[in-house]
Scaffold this active site. Structure first.
Site, PDB file in Angstrom:
ATOM      1  N   GLU A 138     -10.348  -1.665  -5.864  1.00  0.00           N
ATOM      2  CA  GLU A 138      -9.849  -1.175  -4.442  1.00  0.00           C
ATOM      3  C   GLU A 138      -9.643  -2.209  -3.385  1.00  0.00           C
ATOM      4  OE1 GLU A 138      -9.554   1.679  -3.306  1.00  0.00           O
ATOM      5  OE2 GLU A 138     -11.205   2.386  -2.094  1.00  0.00           O
ATOM      6  N   THR A 193      -3.574   3.643   3.967  1.00  0.00           N
ATOM      7  CA  THR A 193      -4.780   3.286   4.539  1.00  0.00           C
ATOM      8  C   THR A 193      -4.850   2.235   5.543  1.00  0.00           C
ATOM      9  OG1 THR A 193      -5.983   4.080   2.536  1.00  0.00           O
ATOM     10  CG2 THR A 193      -7.176   2.723   3.852  1.00  0.00           C
TER      11      THR A 193
HETATM   12  N1  HSE Z   1     -13.550   4.218   5.158  1.00  0.00           N
HETATM   13  C1  HSE Z   1     -12.280   4.230   4.786  1.00  0.00           C
HETATM   14  C2  HSE Z   1     -11.301   4.447   6.098  1.00  0.00           C
HETATM   15  C3  HSE Z   1     -11.714   5.198   3.744  1.00  0.00           C
HETATM   16  O1  HSE Z   1     -11.727   5.318   6.643  1.00  0.00           O
HETATM   17  O2  HSE Z   1     -10.464   3.624   6.318  1.00  0.00           O
HETATM   18  C4  HSE Z   1     -10.300   5.156   3.151  1.00  0.00           C
HETATM   19  O3  HSE Z   1     -10.165   5.911   2.376  1.00  0.00           O
END
Ligand code: HSE
Length: 323
Positions: A138, A193
């Site tokens: 990841e 992301t």
């Molecule tokens: N917790 C992470 C975010 C999850 O919200 O950026 C990303 O898949």
């Protein structure tokens, strides 16, 4: 504790599910797994040392083919390095969910890879011991400063998972009531992301923090107590959602539609743009999902829909010839 070694097969195939990270209020610390969609990895022994990506399907040619730059490849490399195993391994990665959708696509690939490679090697590690290696995969997609376990942990372990802490990694599977169903509305948009994290506030007012940790604690308590009303009151995010909602056309309308259809709560799945709604019955989830999809379409945004129970099983080794 490590698992007893099993006979090592010539080929191993694994599935890892999509996940809803954050679950509204639990940014980077809560997530749950759904039944579908999910990714598959097939691992085979090969003459070439280390890890090779033999093929990737379903990514539209977007993912790196270099193992160390690919989440599945990097996760497999981390696992082999930990085991000190010189076996050469070839991976096939079959993606069944869009990239950058907020469904934990990279986590599903990393988890499927470590589960497949572990099975290929005769299961030297127990399932929960694979988590750090999936997280290493990841890290390749989100960068060292943004690594989060709220997708990999539920993709691996199934169900709802709390990431109690990161240093050291402390992951707590949470019991949850039977009969929770999730509607996932995937608008036809891609958000990286990293981009969705870069817009987040670096500090928050104390009153928002109080609201947020009240909701996180309320959600965990609601799951443990099987208290649907408490779950519904707690599915609120005053920190991340207001910022990321601006990336999703029709966010307010979609959320209103899900709640009007009877969902317990509705919010952003992971880093967006997918929106999730949690319901206490499959029929309600189906109604909420249809209403969410209609709301996206009314905004001129095409939208795919998944209705799924909470996936308690998590990642699975599949028969190599499973359909
Ligand atoms: N917790 C992470 C975010 C999850 O919200 O950026 C990303 O898949």
């Amino acid at each position: 504790m490590s698992a007893a070694r099993h006979p090592a097969p010539a080929i191993a195939r694994a599935f890892a599910p999509a996940t809803v990270a954050n679950v509204g209020c639990g940014f980077d610390i809560l997530g749950f797994a759904v039944a579908a969609p999910g990714d598959e990895v097939i691992a085979r022994r090969c003459e070439t040392p280390s890890v090779t990506i033999a093929c990737i399907t379903g990514d539209g040619g977007q993912l790196p083919r270099e193992a160390s730059a690919n989440t599945a490849g990097a996760a497999a490399l981390a696992l082999l390095a930990h085991l000190g195993d010189p076996t050469g391994i070839e991976l096939e990665l079959h993606k069944h969910m869009p990239l950058g959708s907020g469904l934990g696509s990279s986590a599903a690939s990393a988890v499927a890879a470590v589960v497949a490679v572990n099975a290929l090697l005769g299961k030297p590690l127990a399932r929960n011991e694979l988590l750090p290696f999936a997280l290493a995969g990841e890290r390749v997609s989100c960068g060292p400063g943004a690594v989060h376990a709220d997708n990999v942990a539920p993709a691996l372990l199934g169900g709802f998972v709390l990431v109690r802490g990161y240093a050291p990694l402390d992951v707590v599977p949470l019991p949850a009531p039977d009969g929770l169903y999730c509607a996932l509305a995937l608008p036809d948009l891609e958000v990286r992301t990293l981009d969705a994290r870069s817009i987040l506030p670096r500090s928050i007012p104390l009153r928002d923090a109080v609201t947020q940790w009240g909701n996180v604690a309320g959600l965990v308590a609601g799951l443990l107590l099987a208290d649907h009303a408490l779950i519904a009151r707690s599915l609120r995010d005053v920190v991340v959602e207001p910022v990321r909602a601006t990336l999703i056309p029709g966010f307010d309308e979609v959320k209103r539609a899900a709640l009007a259809a009877g969902a317990l709560g509705c919010g952003i799945s992971g880093a967006c743009p997918t929106m999730f709604a949690l319901s206490d019955a499959e029929a309600t989830a189906a109604r909420a999902g249809a209403a969410m999809r209609a709301a996206f379409l009314a905004e001129g945004v095409d939208c795919a829909l998944y209705i799924s129970g909470v996936n308690r099983a998590g990642a699975q080794v599949l028969p190599p010839d499973a359909k």
